[in-house]
Motif scaffolding. Structure first.
Motif, mmCIF file in Angstrom:
data_model
loop_
_atom_site.group_PDB
_atom_site.id
_atom_site.type_symbol
_atom_site.label_atom_id
_atom_site.label_comp_id
_atom_site.label_asym_id
_atom_site.label_seq_id
_atom_site.Cartn_x
_atom_site.Cartn_y
_atom_site.Cartn_z
ATOM 1 N N VAL A 98 -10.536 -10.996 3.021
ATOM 2 C CA VAL A 98 -8.890 -11.636 2.905
ATOM 3 C C VAL A 98 -8.109 -10.551 3.350
ATOM 4 N N ARG A 99 -8.168 -9.367 2.972
ATOM 5 C CA ARG A 99 -6.882 -8.580 3.326
ATOM 6 C C ARG A 99 -6.920 -8.307 4.749
ATOM 7 N N ARG A 100 -8.039 -8.203 5.494
ATOM 8 C CA ARG A 100 -8.080 -8.254 6.833
ATOM 9 C C ARG A 100 -7.417 -9.236 7.653
ATOM 10 N N PHE A 101 -7.565 -10.574 7.072
ATOM 11 C CA PHE A 101 -6.958 -11.790 7.432
ATOM 12 C C PHE A 101 -5.224 -11.675 7.183
ATOM 13 N N ASP A 102 -4.981 -11.149 5.706
ATOM 14 C CA ASP A 102 -3.736 -10.837 5.516
ATOM 15 C C ASP A 102 -2.809 -10.073 6.364
ATOM 16 N N ARG A 103 -3.505 -9.060 6.915
ATOM 17 C CA ARG A 103 -2.849 -7.998 7.556
ATOM 18 C C ARG A 103 -3.051 -8.189 9.261
ATOM 19 N N GLY A 104 -3.128 -9.581 9.518
ATOM 20 C CA GLY A 104 -3.152 -9.853 10.949
ATOM 21 C C GLY A 104 -4.456 -10.343 11.515
ATOM 22 N N GLY A 105 -5.445 -10.634 10.879
ATOM 23 C CA GLY A 105 -6.866 -10.743 11.164
ATOM 24 C C GLY A 105 -6.777 -12.177 11.572
ATOM 25 N N THR A 106 -7.990 -12.825 12.261
ATOM 26 C CA THR A 106 -7.793 -14.095 12.904
ATOM 27 C C THR A 106 -8.491 -15.193 11.582
ATOM 28 N N ALA A 107 -8.054 -16.186 11.563
ATOM 29 C CA ALA A 107 -8.466 -17.271 10.832
ATOM 30 C C ALA A 107 -9.894 -17.423 11.011
ATOM 31 N N ARG A 108 -10.597 -17.357 12.310
ATOM 32 C CA ARG A 108 -11.934 -17.800 12.439
ATOM 33 C C ARG A 108 -12.810 -16.924 11.780
ATOM 34 N N ARG A 109 -12.097 -15.295 11.906
ATOM 35 C CA ARG A 109 -13.016 -14.384 11.236
ATOM 36 C C ARG A 109 -13.273 -14.569 9.694
ATOM 37 N N LEU A 110 -11.931 -14.940 9.191
ATOM 38 C CA LEU A 110 -11.832 -15.263 7.847
ATOM 39 C C LEU A 110 -12.982 -16.468 7.386
ATOM 40 N N PHE A 121 -19.175 0.380 -3.930
ATOM 41 C CA PHE A 121 -17.989 1.336 -4.040
ATOM 42 C C PHE A 121 -18.025 2.209 -2.786
ATOM 43 N N ALA A 122 -19.102 2.226 -2.047
ATOM 44 C CA ALA A 122 -19.116 3.151 -0.573
ATOM 45 C C ALA A 122 -18.172 2.145 0.352
ATOM 46 N N LEU A 123 -18.548 0.861 0.416
ATOM 47 C CA LEU A 123 -17.472 -0.150 1.194
ATOM 48 C C LEU A 123 -16.195 -0.085 0.772
ATOM 49 N N LEU A 124 -16.050 -0.112 -0.745
ATOM 50 C CA LEU A 124 -14.422 0.031 -1.125
ATOM 51 C C LEU A 124 -14.101 1.351 -0.431
ATOM 52 N N HIS A 125 -14.548 2.287 -0.466
ATOM 53 C CA HIS A 125 -14.122 3.666 0.226
ATOM 54 C C HIS A 125 -13.835 3.563 1.378
ATOM 55 N N ARG A 126 -14.748 2.862 2.317
ATOM 56 C CA ARG A 126 -14.472 2.716 3.425
ATOM 57 C C ARG A 126 -13.219 1.920 3.868
ATOM 58 N N GLN A 127 -13.168 0.936 3.266
ATOM 59 C CA GLN A 127 -11.934 -0.058 3.122
ATOM 60 C C GLN A 127 -10.568 0.758 3.180
ATOM 61 N N PHE A 128 -10.709 1.617 2.032
ATOM 62 C CA PHE A 128 -9.456 2.330 1.715
ATOM 63 C C PHE A 128 -9.042 3.187 2.967
ATOM 64 N N ILE A 129 -10.217 3.875 3.328
ATOM 65 C CA ILE A 129 -9.882 4.834 4.693
ATOM 66 C C ILE A 129 -9.305 4.108 5.815
ATOM 67 N N ARG A 130 -9.785 2.870 5.988
ATOM 68 C CA ARG A 130 -9.437 2.019 7.061
ATOM 69 C C ARG A 130 -7.940 1.725 6.765
ATOM 70 N N GLU A 131 -7.660 1.325 5.624
ATOM 71 C CA GLU A 131 -6.467 0.785 5.322
ATOM 72 C C GLU A 131 -5.192 1.650 5.222
ATOM 73 N N THR A 132 -5.562 2.820 4.852
ATOM 74 C CA THR A 132 -4.568 4.065 4.251
ATOM 75 C C THR A 132 -4.612 5.071 5.258
ATOM 76 N N ASN A 133 -5.983 5.524 5.885
ATOM 77 C CA ASN A 133 -5.868 6.640 6.803
ATOM 78 C C ASN A 133 -5.664 7.767 5.922
ATOM 79 N N ASN A 134 -5.653 7.723 4.737
ATOM 80 C CA ASN A 134 -5.405 8.979 3.836
ATOM 81 C C ASN A 134 -6.907 9.027 3.008
ATOM 82 N N HIS A 135 -7.655 10.126 3.384
ATOM 83 C CA HIS A 135 -8.832 10.412 2.652
ATOM 84 C C HIS A 135 -8.850 10.812 1.178
#
Lengths: 511, 487
Positions: free
Chosen positions: B150-162, B99-113
């Motif tokens: 998966v969401r990083r890739f969906d939002r423009g990440g590289t296939a290699r990283r995925l 849940f800490a990782l999820l929270h960090r992901q939400f902050i990164r994706e939304t920028n709304n704490h």
């Protein structure tokens, strides 16, 4: 096709019945002329229970106030469905189980006929309306039982329809009061779930209040709805038990054990095929919310979300959820198609659904009456013309201990003392074996927890089952073959089997 | 001061290590003990993984599919260090980190704490019904990492990283827990969603080309994951075994955690709240969801409605979608609140403090953890250990107690335990016939030469055995009763 305004450019079909009437006829005939007849009366044993209670009231010319069906409970009873029980029993006096089928099929068909009429009247095209009504039928079919509950489905639809149209300004406050108040009096005497109507009004009142605070609807609306709620609440007191009916129902819902004991009050089990319709409806709603992205009023959110929540709490609410939400779905999809009428998908849809036809409501009405009268005559044939019946409807011996009951009636001396019975057979035994009183039937709301606990102790069975048998002087049992208590009794020298077939076993205490 | 993510991690950790959660995590069912025992056996015998069954007398020597061998080893190592409490620590660390990782992901994706912490707490509430010290806790962490990749890739990440991320995650997940299928399903949903995007973008060459490239990458990654998933001790047999189990209607209807949620239970309130959040977000916020996101919400909500054990997964997989939607529609006061939290968050350097607090909480504070004797046959097991001469031959035990008995009575083999997929439908049916006193109830007792039973005191089978001349009562307290057959 559209049943709305005539248009000279459209192909004429002066004698073509409307789609709504066709739905009524197909559904009515499907339920009365196929094996669905047996399902309607035998999916659980409550139709038999209601028939027995209705017969008793007709014979004694009074509403039942004291329970006289069980040997374990002697006390006051709440006749919360007395009017429908009398109605069903009166029909069965003329037509046997076919009378139950006739009423149930008429109520179900009328419900979906009305839903279809509502969707068309709100501007939905006939193909879409028919498709959505089919989805609603699939969803509701898990509760197509010949029981007073069907009155609730029909009345819930009428309440939801009129309240929705009142919100849209299509029904005046006067008409709303004039229609819903007498219907509430009727509902409070037909079925215990009459509070559904009050919940619907309350949802609309709260929603309107929220919308009024955001200036999207005039405040007069929610004030009228609050008054309507008070008037309908007062009207619902016009029943033989008065306010005690409320106390009884609320007391039942406060008991977690009692509500979870009855399957239909439990949360939906999505493993069962009966819930496929609900899943499909939920899928459609979710997809519509994601793709159409409709602008919703607070009332819409409260009605859809509130009934969604009630569905998850109790599978019994599935049909009401379907009947209440289908018009919203139709509205969203209709608006979406209108706003995308030039898109490839909408053009394809229009081409595939064909041109509009003028239909005749008179022809539809005639067809419905003709179907009803034909089935009625078929069912009444032995009374009118004599001879064997054409449509035979009875409780199946594969589901109920029909042969065991016959045996007991022809050999009454093989058993002594009181009966201990399988819970799901209680209503059937109330009706089919009136010479003996069962230990329990499905009216768990009436007996209270103590008797339910005692029943469970003997039924599981757990240590203490003998004390329960001794307390109620149980001298014989009538249970399914695989019931665990049979194996215990088999090992007891003071009990012996007196009847057994592939359906049921009767054990009797050695005299 | 620590960041909000660090606080969230610490708070969840401390809650899980405190009572009553600590005891609930190991004693809600017998599986925590079962996995510990299996892992312990692997450590003792250095037979990694186990190839044949040694714990039951009904399937003794039968080949076994070890689908959770790696997590069982980790739990067993923790169990060696700190007993049942060790199991709690592993599970608590996994859940808190998820849940800490999820929270960090939400902050990164939304920028709304503010939205990020709200959605993280709602997801935690929904998921908490299955916070147990069992290998599926690894699935929570894997699911959080998977959806992030998966969401990083969906939002423009590289296939290699995925490919690298999902390849590594597949390798770990397929050896940690059978729930790796959740990752496969999620990837499949993204593949279908991207295919829909491709179909919808036929008139827009740029969008069509982007969707085509994305679809090609997802296809390649899916094939890679399929190949990597074979890197487990059982190879493709693992997949066959899992699918065979899921196809058994009898077993999936029989197991409590595969049942649909009972919304009358207080435990399901979190899921109900999650469904309300889903509905209200769709109805009021009206987000423009991509086909992949829409499909993901529908598919995982269906799975969660179907089986209660999928509730944590719906929360983990769909939470980022709702966090993004809610952040985009956040009213000004929420944005102001978020800005205030962000100021604290960005200047925070609290890792050391959180780390010390966690170490103190885990290692220094005394945390006695045991199976509660009010629910488990602890005293009966002590009696059996004190009178070993009375208990020769095979046992018939309560299903739910099987895992506990593996751990507490290693000198005896059980009739059945929580490894339902291993026992299979025929044996579970036999167990049911006997347990429910069907007409053929003595059959299993005779077939498996059962000479003593250990069952709850109010179990119906005890009543039947008490009436048989060759069985007699040996021990009973308010929890358990033992019957023994005359030699």
């Amino acid at each position: 096709m559209n049943a709305a305004s005539p248009n000279t450019d459209k192909p004429t079909g002066r004698w073509l019945p409307s789609f709504s009437a066709m739905i009524w006829v197909v559904l009515f005939l499907g339920l009365t002329l196929t094996s669905a007849r047996t399902v309607l009366i035998s999916a659980d044993s409550d139709p038999a229970l209601h028939r027995q209670l209705g017969n008793w009231m007709i014979q004694n010319h009074t509403i039942v106030h004291e329970d006289n069906l069980l040997h374990t409970y002697h006390g006051p009873t709440i006749a919360k469905e007395w009017a429908s029980e009398i109605f069903f029993a009166a029909a069965s006096r003329c037509l046997g189980w076919n009378g139950f089928v006739l009423i149930a099929a008429s109520l179900i068909a009328t419900c979906f006929w009305l839903l279809h009429r509502q969707l068309l009247a709100e501007g939905c095209d006939a193909a879409l309306a028919t498709g959505l009504v089919l989805v609603a039928m699939l969803t509701c079919s898990m509760h197509w039982l010949a029981r007073p509950l069907l009155f609730t489905h029909l009345l819930a639809l009428v309440f939801a329809w009129l309240l929705r149209w009142f919100q849209q300004g299509r029904v005046s406050a006067r008409r709303l009061f004039l229609v819903l108040t007498p219907l509430m009096v009727l509902w409070a005497n037909l079925h215990g779930a009459f509070m559904t109507g009050l919940v619907l009004i309350a949802m609309h009142a709260v929603g309107s209040a929220i919308d009024a605070s955001r200036h999207s609807v005039p405040p007069a609306k929610y004030k009228l709805l609050v008054v309507l709620l008070l008037v309908c609440s007062a009207a619902s007191l016009a029943n033989p038990m008065g306010w005690e009916l409320y106390a009884h129902i609320l007391n039942f819902f406060r008991s977690h054990e009692l509500t979870t004991m009855t399957t239909e009050f439990a949360s939906p089990n999505f493993h069962t095929t009966g819930m496929r319709g609900l899943l499909f409806l939920l899928l459609l709603l979710a997809a519509a919310l994601m793709i159409v992205r409709p602008k919703l009023h607070a009332t819409d959110v409260l009605v859809i979300g509130g009934w969604g929540c009630l569905v998850l709490l109790s599978a019994r609410n599935v049909p009401i959820f379907a009947l209440v939400t289908t018009p919203y779905l139709a509205q969203w999809l209709t608006e979406f198609m209108r706003s995308h009428e030039n898109s490839r998908w909408c053009r394809l849809y229009r081409e595939s659904t064909g041109s509009e036809l003028v239909v005749s409501h008179t022809a539809g009405g005639v067809l419905m009456i003709a179907a009803f009268v034909s089935v009625l005559l078929l069912m009444a044939k032995p009374r009118i013309a004599g001879g064997p019946p054409i449509l035979i409807t009875h409780l199946p011996s594969s589901r109920y201990p029909v042969v065991a009951v016959d045996y007991l009636q022809s050999h009454p001396r093989v058993v002594h003392g009181e009966m201990f019975n399988y819970f799901l057979w209680g209503g059937y035994l109330d009706f089919a074996l009136p010479e003996w009183k069962p230990f329990i039937d499905s009216r768990t709301d009436m007996y209270g927890l103590e008797l339910v606990h005692e029943f469970e102790t003997a039924n599981d069975p757990k240590p203490g089952w003998e004390a329960v048998f001794a307390k109620y002087n149980v001298g014989w049992t009538l249970l399914p073959v695989q019931h665990p208590l049979n194996q215990i009794l088999q090992l007891r020298p003071d009990w012996q089997p007196v009847f057994s077939n592939e359906q049921a076993v009767v054990f009797a205490r050695a005299s | 001061m620590p960041t909000l993510t660090q606080w969230l991690w610490l708070v969840i950790l401390l809650i899980l290590l405190a009572q009553p959660w600590r005891t609930l995590m190991v004693s809600s069912d017998g599986d925590a003990c079962m996995h510990w025992r299996v892992g312990e056996y692997m450590l003792e015998t250095v037979q990694i993984p186990i190839r044949t069954d040694v714990f039951s007398h009904t399937r003794y020597g039968q080949p076994i599919i070890s689908k959770e061998w790696l997590s069982e080893l980790i739990f067993a190592m923790a169990g060696r260090v700190a007993g049942l409490y060790g199991l709690c620590v592993v599970a608590a660390l996994l859940i808190a980190t998820t849940f800490a990782l999820l929270h960090r992901q939400f902050i990164r994706e939304t920028n709304n704490h503010a939205v990020a912490i709200f959605v993280a707490l709602m997801a935690a509430w929904a998921a908490c019904t299955h916070w147990l010290a069992r290998p599926h806790a690894f699935s929570f962490l894997m699911a959080a990492l998977w959806i992030d990749a998966v969401r990083r890739f969906d939002r423009g990440g590289t296939a290699r990283r995925l490919a690298v991320s999902l390849g590594v995650l597949t390798l770990l997940w397929v050896n940690l827990h059978g729930g790796y299928l959740a990752g496969v399903i999620t990837l499949g949903v993204y593949w279908c969603g991207t295919a829909m995007e491709l179909a919808l973008a036929r008139t827009d060459p740029a969008r069509w080309d982007a969707a085509r490239r994305k679809l090609t990458a997802l296809t390649g990654v899916a094939m890679l994951c399929a190949a990597v998933s074979l890197l487990n001790p059982s190879g493709y047999h693992l997949h066959v075994h899992n699918l065979h189990f899921l196809r058994s209607e009898y077993l999936t209807n029989w197991l409590a955690e595969y049942a649909s949620s009972n919304f009358h239970d207080v435990d399901s309130r979190g899921f109900l709240a999650w469904l309300a959040l889903t509905f209200l977000t769709l109805a009021l916020v009206r987000p423009r969801l991509s086909p992949s996101s829409g499909l993901l919400v529908i598919v995982w909500t269906y799975f969660a409605l179907y089986a209660g054990r999928n509730v944590p997964l719906v929360a983990i997989f769909t939470a980022p979608i709702f966090a993004t939607a809610l952040a985009e529609a956040a009213p000004p006061w929420v944005r102001r609140l978020s800005d205030r939290i962000r100021e604290t968050h960005e200047t925070s350097r609290g890792s050391l403090l959180i780390g010390v607090a966690a170490v103190v909480a885990i290692a220094v504070v005394h945390h006695p953890t045991e199976m509660p004797a009010k629910k488990w046959p602890v005293d009966a097991v002590n009696y059996i250990k004190l009178h070993p001469e009375q208990f020769q031959g095979n046992m018939f035990n309560q299903y739910i107690w099987g895992g506990y008995l593996l751990h507490a009575l290693p000198e005896h083999r059980v009739f059945v335990d929580g490894r339902t997929d291993f026992y299979g439908e025929p044996l579970i049916r036999q167990y049911d016939d006997t347990s429910l006193l069907h007409t053929n109830w003595p059959q299993a007792l005779q077939q498996y030469n059962v000479s003593w039973t250990l069952l709850p005191t109010d179990h119906r089978l005890n009543l039947a055995l008490a009436l048989l001349p060759d069985w007699h009562f040996v021990y009973s307290n308010e929890v358990a009763t033992i019957f023994r057959k005359q030699p």
